[in-house]
Design a protein around this motif. Structure first.
Motif, short mmCIF file in Angstrom:
data_model
loop_
_atom_site.label_atom_id
_atom_site.label_comp_id
_atom_site.label_asym_id
_atom_site.label_seq_id
_atom_site.Cartn_x
_atom_site.Cartn_y
_atom_site.Cartn_z
N ASP A 249 -41.36 108.33 40.02
CA ASP A 249 -42.54 107.55 40.73
C ASP A 249 -42.98 106.57 39.56
O ASP A 249 -42.53 106.67 38.32
CB ASP A 249 -43.78 108.34 40.80
CG ASP A 249 -43.83 109.19 41.98
OD1 ASP A 249 -42.97 108.92 42.95
OD2 ASP A 249 -44.65 110.21 42.11
N PHE A 250 -43.41 105.35 39.77
CA PHE A 250 -43.75 104.20 39.03
C PHE A 250 -44.74 104.57 37.94
O PHE A 250 -45.58 105.51 38.30
CB PHE A 250 -44.66 103.19 39.82
CG PHE A 250 -44.96 102.05 39.04
CD1 PHE A 250 -43.95 101.15 38.39
CD2 PHE A 250 -46.16 101.74 38.44
CE1 PHE A 250 -44.19 99.86 37.65
CE2 PHE A 250 -46.61 100.67 37.92
CZ PHE A 250 -45.57 100.03 37.22
N ASP A 251 -44.15 104.47 36.72
CA ASP A 251 -45.03 104.60 35.42
C ASP A 251 -45.29 106.00 35.31
O ASP A 251 -46.21 106.41 34.82
CB ASP A 251 -46.24 103.95 35.46
CG ASP A 251 -46.92 103.45 34.08
OD1 ASP A 251 -45.92 103.35 32.95
OD2 ASP A 251 -48.12 103.25 33.98
N SER A 252 -44.17 107.10 35.59
CA SER A 252 -44.46 108.51 35.67
C SER A 252 -43.21 109.24 35.52
O SER A 252 -42.24 108.60 35.51
CB SER A 252 -45.13 108.68 36.89
OG SER A 252 -45.09 109.96 37.28
N ALA A 253 -43.46 110.43 35.17
CA ALA A 253 -42.43 111.35 35.05
C ALA A 253 -42.16 112.22 36.08
O ALA A 253 -41.38 113.22 36.02
CB ALA A 253 -42.61 112.25 33.82
N THR A 254 -42.69 111.68 37.10
CA THR A 254 -42.60 112.90 38.45
C THR A 254 -41.29 112.22 39.24
O THR A 254 -41.47 111.32 39.49
CB THR A 254 -43.77 112.52 39.41
OG1 THR A 254 -45.12 112.82 38.74
CG2 THR A 254 -43.89 113.58 40.51
N LEU A 255 -40.47 113.31 39.41
CA LEU A 255 -39.16 113.04 40.08
C LEU A 255 -39.43 113.06 41.59
O LEU A 255 -40.30 113.59 42.38
CB LEU A 255 -38.35 114.29 40.03
CG LEU A 255 -37.62 114.31 38.53
CD1 LEU A 255 -36.90 115.67 38.41
CD2 LEU A 255 -36.27 113.23 38.29
N ARG A 256 -38.90 111.75 42.18
CA ARG A 256 -38.94 111.40 43.61
C ARG A 256 -38.09 112.37 44.42
O ARG A 256 -36.94 112.70 43.96
CB ARG A 256 -38.75 109.97 43.97
CG ARG A 256 -39.92 109.04 43.55
CD ARG A 256 -39.86 107.84 43.23
NE ARG A 256 -38.93 107.08 44.46
CZ ARG A 256 -38.80 105.81 44.43
NH1 ARG A 256 -39.30 104.93 43.24
NH2 ARG A 256 -38.15 105.27 45.17
N PRO A 257 -38.43 112.76 45.66
CA PRO A 257 -37.61 113.72 46.27
C PRO A 257 -36.20 113.14 46.59
O PRO A 257 -35.40 113.96 46.70
CB PRO A 257 -38.29 113.95 47.74
CG PRO A 257 -39.75 113.59 47.37
CD PRO A 257 -39.59 112.48 46.16
N GLU A 258 -36.06 111.82 46.79
CA GLU A 258 -34.68 111.15 47.25
C GLU A 258 -33.58 111.59 46.02
O GLU A 258 -32.56 111.47 46.09
CB GLU A 258 -34.66 109.81 47.55
CG GLU A 258 -34.71 109.17 46.45
CD GLU A 258 -36.46 108.71 46.51
OE1 GLU A 258 -36.69 107.49 45.72
OE2 GLU A 258 -37.33 109.34 46.79
N SER A 259 -33.88 112.05 44.73
CA SER A 259 -33.36 112.17 43.55
C SER A 259 -32.48 113.50 43.78
O SER A 259 -31.40 113.87 42.78
CB SER A 259 -34.12 112.10 42.48
OG SER A 259 -34.89 110.94 42.36
N THR A 260 -32.85 114.45 44.52
CA THR A 260 -32.30 115.73 44.44
C THR A 260 -30.83 115.68 44.90
O THR A 260 -30.09 116.43 44.15
CB THR A 260 -32.88 116.47 45.76
OG1 THR A 260 -34.19 116.50 45.70
CG2 THR A 260 -32.38 117.98 46.08
N VAL A 261 -30.44 114.89 45.37
CA VAL A 261 -28.63 114.75 45.49
C VAL A 261 -28.15 114.45 44.13
O VAL A 261 -27.11 115.10 44.07
CB VAL A 261 -28.19 113.67 46.70
CG1 VAL A 261 -26.89 113.69 46.83
CG2 VAL A 261 -28.75 114.23 48.00
N VAL A 262 -28.35 113.61 43.43
CA VAL A 262 -27.88 113.35 42.22
C VAL A 262 -28.35 114.43 41.26
O VAL A 262 -27.32 114.77 40.65
CB VAL A 262 -28.72 111.97 41.59
CG1 VAL A 262 -27.79 111.62 40.35
CG2 VAL A 262 -28.41 110.95 42.86
N LEU A 263 -29.42 115.15 41.25
CA LEU A 263 -29.55 116.05 40.36
C LEU A 263 -28.60 117.44 40.74
O LEU A 263 -28.33 117.95 39.87
CB LEU A 263 -30.84 116.58 40.56
CG LEU A 263 -32.12 115.56 40.08
CD1 LEU A 263 -33.43 116.17 40.54
CD2 LEU A 263 -32.02 115.50 38.58
N GLU A 264 -28.39 117.57 42.06
CA GLU A 264 -27.32 118.57 42.43
C GLU A 264 -26.22 118.32 41.82
O GLU A 264 -25.35 119.19 41.72
CB GLU A 264 -27.25 118.86 43.99
CG GLU A 264 -28.71 119.43 44.42
CD GLU A 264 -28.88 120.92 44.28
OE1 GLU A 264 -27.91 121.60 43.67
OE2 GLU A 264 -29.59 121.45 44.77
#
Length: 349
Positions: A249-264
């Motif tokens: 998220d902008f200016d944040s350390a909250t991971l956005r849901p679409e990042s899951t594929v890369v994290l996997e």
């Protein structure tokens, strides 16, 4: 927009994919190659509308541009959301024609969603782009043909229909050249994409690339690769790898849901090599102070570490550090470069 017209006031209407709130406008007014610097726009207004391309416009900016100067940036005092943007050029610097090198807008907008995967082969007069999309990562190769002789590889991250990539050509001897920052904007139906390259602090080399096949071809001399094997090979060869497509998220350390594929993919890399221990590095652009960016990058690196631990990766194998803005891989002078500098890197321990 790189435009030149006859010597009278002009208006242009731009339709956005979705309603957006413009917060900053930037103008390039060096029109020496397009009618001369005296043709450059002087007085102008910008309006937005949520109604149509011809009605309901509200002014958001009125001002004057300096002659022959690029990168003139203005913050909008009272931002208003709109789907249509109208630029009204009311005077120039005395030339016989009206001209503007480029107009850019920055603000808040929902990411446009592709209705199809971006993977495929795309053709230009220069050659063929072979593109593989895996979640928010994009990679592939360029096979020259026609007007080009230089093969290239590329990799980067996607947000909605926009990919920001590092593009690396090889010379005639096969040695890699310095990486270039490129922007790929995909049509929603995936039938084409549009390119723009970073030229110093500005964008140039615009082009349209049309899709010719739903599956990417393999460039000669390059074995078929998956994101995980590419990540593993680069880590083994170089000791580190930049991972794009981990979005926050902008200016944040909250991971956005679409990042899951890369994290996997990162988790898969660690599961495939139980002896592998890595440092997760967070990197930012230079917007904001050094202390703030150091802290934000550390929080983002720890967010990735926490996600991996939650999926079963042993915490002792993972170290998280924030690198701030101290190790840029592209310019911080425009959005494309800044997006490449905002990244996660994995380093072998």
């Amino acid at each position: 927009m790189n435009w030149v017209g006859d010597g009278k006031p002009q208006s242009f209407v731009f339709e956005l994919p979705e309603a957006a709130t413009l917060r900053t406008l930037e103008f390039d007014n060096d029109t020496s190659g397009m009618g001369g610097v005296d043709a450059g726009i002087k007085d102008l207004t910008i309006e937005v509308s949520t109604t149509s391309a011809s009605e309901g416009f509200q002014p958001i900016f009125s001002g004057s541009l300096q002659k022959g100067v690029n990168g003139q940036r203005f913050d909008i005092a009272k931002p208003v959301a709109g789907r249509w943007v109208r630029a009204n050029f009311t005077s120039n610097h005395g030339g016989e024609s009206y001209s503007l090198a480029e107009l850019r807008g920055f603000g808040d907008a929902p990411a446009a969603v592709l209705t199809t995967d971006a993977s495929g082969s795309y053709e230009t007069v220069w050659g063929t782009w072979n593109v593989t999309q895996a979640g928010t990562t994009i990679s592939g190769c360029f096979q020259p043909g026609g007007l080009s002789t230089q093969p290239a590889t590329f990799a980067g991250g996607m947000e909605g229909n926009i990919a920001r990539i590092r593009y690396i050509e090889t010379d005639d001897a096969g040695a890699p050249r310095e990486a270039r920052a490129l922007l790929l904007v995909f049509a929603r139906d995936g039938t084409r994409f549009f390119t723009a390259g970073v030229d110093g602090e500005s964008l140039s080399d615009y082009g349209e690339v049309k899709r010719i096949a739903a599956e990417p071809a393999t460039c000669p001399g390059r074995a078929a690769e998956t994101p995980v094997t590419t990540m593993a090979d680069t880590l083994a060869k170089d000791g580190r790898v930049a991972v794009y497509g981990i979005n926050f998220d902008f200016d944040s350390a909250t991971l956005r849901p679409e990042s899951t594929v890369v994290l996997e993919q990162v988790a898969g890399l660690l599961r495939d090599d139980p002896a592998l221990r890595i440092t997760i590095e967070g990197h930012t652009d230079d917007v904001g102070g050094a202390a703030y960016n150091d802290a934000l990058s550390g929080k983002r690196a720890n967010a990735v570490r926490d996600w991996l631990v939650a999926t079963g990766i042993e915490g002792a194998r993972l170290e998280a550090v924030g690198k701030g803005a101290g190790s840029p891989v592209a310019t911080n002078g425009n959005d494309v470069g800044r997006a490449q500098n905002r990244r996660v890197e994995l380093a072998r321990r």
